[in-house]
Design a protein around this motif. Structure first.
Motif, mmCIF file in Angstrom:
data_model
loop_
_atom_site.group_PDB
_atom_site.id
_atom_site.type_symbol
_atom_site.label_atom_id
_atom_site.label_comp_id
_atom_site.label_asym_id
_atom_site.label_seq_id
_atom_site.Cartn_x
_atom_site.Cartn_y
_atom_site.Cartn_z
ATOM 1 N N LEU A 113 0.947 -1.151 -0.020
ATOM 2 C CA LEU A 113 0.069 0.158 0.090
ATOM 3 C C LEU A 113 0.843 1.290 0.027
ATOM 4 C CD1 LEU A 113 -3.038 0.698 0.243
ATOM 5 C CD2 LEU A 113 -2.797 0.934 2.675
ATOM 6 N N ILE A 114 1.205 1.741 -1.172
ATOM 7 C CA ILE A 114 2.011 3.044 -1.515
ATOM 8 C C ILE A 114 1.238 4.154 -1.889
ATOM 9 C CG2 ILE A 114 4.050 3.994 -2.506
ATOM 10 C CD1 ILE A 114 5.060 0.891 -2.153
ATOM 11 N N HIS A 115 1.269 5.317 -1.362
ATOM 12 C CA HIS A 115 0.454 6.352 -2.248
ATOM 13 C C HIS A 115 1.079 6.623 -3.356
ATOM 14 C CE1 HIS A 115 -1.067 10.752 -1.299
ATOM 15 N NE2 HIS A 115 -1.274 10.204 -2.505
ATOM 16 N N PRO A 116 0.399 6.364 -4.671
ATOM 17 C CA PRO A 116 0.635 6.915 -5.743
ATOM 18 C C PRO A 116 1.012 8.176 -6.309
ATOM 19 C CG PRO A 116 -1.408 5.836 -5.955
ATOM 20 C CD PRO A 116 -1.248 5.850 -4.409
ATOM 21 N N GLU A 117 1.568 8.451 -7.287
ATOM 22 C CA GLU A 117 1.628 9.828 -7.797
ATOM 23 C C GLU A 117 0.186 9.809 -8.706
ATOM 24 O OE1 GLU A 117 1.720 13.356 -9.113
ATOM 25 O OE2 GLU A 117 3.362 12.782 -7.691
ATOM 26 N N PRO A 118 -0.572 10.899 -8.255
ATOM 27 C CA PRO A 118 -1.836 10.940 -8.914
ATOM 28 C C PRO A 118 -1.668 11.543 -10.466
ATOM 29 C CG PRO A 118 -1.360 12.947 -7.294
ATOM 30 C CD PRO A 118 -0.420 11.857 -7.038
ATOM 31 N N TRP A 119 -0.685 12.165 -10.776
ATOM 32 C CA TRP A 119 -0.382 12.611 -12.145
ATOM 33 C C TRP A 119 0.368 11.586 -12.972
ATOM 34 C CZ3 TRP A 119 -3.907 16.151 -12.545
ATOM 35 C CH2 TRP A 119 -4.177 16.951 -11.386
ATOM 36 N N GLY A 120 0.770 10.451 -12.207
ATOM 37 C CA GLY A 120 1.388 9.219 -12.902
ATOM 38 C C GLY A 120 0.604 8.488 -13.531
ATOM 39 N N GLN A 121 1.292 7.385 -14.236
ATOM 40 C CA GLN A 121 0.614 6.169 -14.810
ATOM 41 C C GLN A 121 0.103 5.338 -13.961
ATOM 42 O OE1 GLN A 121 2.773 8.393 -17.016
ATOM 43 N NE2 GLN A 121 0.790 9.011 -17.252
ATOM 44 N N TRP A 122 0.674 4.948 -12.608
ATOM 45 C CA TRP A 122 0.398 4.092 -11.749
ATOM 46 C C TRP A 122 -0.838 4.336 -10.738
ATOM 47 C CZ3 TRP A 122 0.568 -0.837 -11.680
ATOM 48 C CH2 TRP A 122 0.556 -1.651 -10.441
ATOM 49 N N HIS A 123 -2.022 3.970 -10.846
ATOM 50 C CA HIS A 123 -3.195 3.968 -9.953
ATOM 51 C C HIS A 123 -3.640 2.939 -9.804
ATOM 52 C CE1 HIS A 123 -4.095 8.552 -11.860
ATOM 53 N NE2 HIS A 123 -2.924 8.491 -11.328
ATOM 54 N N PRO A 124 -2.777 2.158 -8.911
ATOM 55 C CA PRO A 124 -3.307 0.889 -8.379
ATOM 56 C C PRO A 124 -4.687 0.760 -7.753
ATOM 57 C CG PRO A 124 -1.412 1.330 -6.862
ATOM 58 C CD PRO A 124 -1.697 2.431 -8.011
ATOM 59 N N GLU A 125 -5.402 -0.107 -7.833
ATOM 60 C CA GLU A 125 -6.874 -0.108 -7.298
ATOM 61 C C GLU A 125 -6.939 -0.317 -5.641
ATOM 62 O OE1 GLU A 125 -11.038 -2.703 -7.640
ATOM 63 O OE2 GLU A 125 -8.958 -3.737 -8.329
ATOM 64 N N ASN A 126 -5.791 -1.059 -5.181
ATOM 65 C CA ASN A 126 -5.964 -1.067 -3.779
ATOM 66 C C ASN A 126 -5.619 0.312 -2.964
ATOM 67 O OD1 ASN A 126 -3.271 -0.666 -4.091
ATOM 68 N ND2 ASN A 126 -2.406 -1.814 -2.320
ATOM 69 N N TRP A 127 -5.166 1.313 -3.494
ATOM 70 C CA TRP A 127 -4.834 2.562 -2.895
ATOM 71 C C TRP A 127 -6.391 3.354 -2.908
ATOM 72 C CZ3 TRP A 127 -1.529 4.609 0.415
ATOM 73 C CH2 TRP A 127 -1.936 6.104 0.865
#
Length: 248
Positions: A85-99
């Motif tokens: 569970l890692i806070h993704p970069e909102p403007w990046g390409q990685w938006h995992p569902e678990n976050w």
């Protein structure tokens, strides 16, 4: 302009309340009868726990202000899954569902506890087109929906809210079932349930029963999986759900 619009609305019908949506801490928030805020603590920076702290600060400063939350949400892609569970970069390409799931659970716990809020609106129900977006899997799309763009796949966060909000329908859902390729043998199993006491089975063996908490979450900690294929099943009332997890 806000003051003028408010004056015109009152002159047309003084019996109706006026409202505004804001993402600023500004004197204009006092103009309308009601005000609601677009706040994304835990997505655009900050931490999910900041939502409740910010609301309480505003409420203490302006106790007579009728405040609500008009937007809160986080991106989530059903084709992007993560063990950690890692806070993704909102403007990046990685938006995992678990976050996204974690975000909505943590925010709803805080919002539901504050009864003085006149509204709590999720942004939003469905992924939608947004020409300027360059993030997530698909450019030109906002993926903050609880359901995919084609209306076919309900994300985990959808079932979290359905379990909490729709008391006329029994909901039993294993969270994270799309993250079925696991790298660690010890894992937590989280279930959204409004079906009362819920029982977890792993490879046919009962891991015990749990009563969901007041946000309809039942969680089994430190469940040991076998190498290879593992069959997960939950029972609650007359409902059941299942998935297969692979330990690689």
């Amino acid at each position: 302009m806000t003051k003028e619009l408010n004056r015109i609305a009152k002159s047309i019908d003084h019996t109706r309340l006026t409202t505004g949506a804001s993402n600023q801490e500004d004197p204009l928030n006092e103009v309308t009868d009601l005000i609601a805020y677009n706040r994304y603590f835990g997505w655009y920076g900050n931490d999910c726990s900041e939502m409740g702290k910010w609301i309480d600060r505003e409420h203490n400063k302006f106790p007579d202000r009728c405040m609500g939350i008009s937007e809160y949400g986080a991106g989530g892609d059903v084709f992007q899954q993560a063990d950690s569970l890692i806070h993704p970069e909102p403007w990046g390409q990685w938006h995992p569902e678990n976050w996204q799931t974690f975000y909505h659970i943590e925010n709803w716990k805080q919002l539901s506890a504050r009864k003085f809020l006149w509204c709590k609106f999720i942004w939003c129900m469905f992924d939608f087109s947004a020409a300027g977006r360059r993030e997530g899997t698909t450019f030109g799309r906002n993926d903050k929906g609880l359901v995919t763009y084609d209306r076919k796949i309900k994300k985990d966060a959808f079932y979290f809210y359905k379990a909490n909000w729709n008391k006329d329908a029994n909901v039993l859902h294993i969270a994270g079932k799309r993250n079925n390729r696991l790298s660690t043998q010890i894992n937590d199993i989280t279930v959204f349930s409004n079906c009362g006491k819920t029982e977890l089975f792993v490879n046919g063996v009962s891991m015990g029963k749990k009563n969901p908490d007041n946000t309809c979450i039942a969680e089994w900690k430190n469940i040991k999986l076998n190498p290879g294929k593992n069959y997960i099943e939950i029972h609650g009332g007359n409902k059941k759900d299942s998935c297969i997890l692979y330990l690689e």
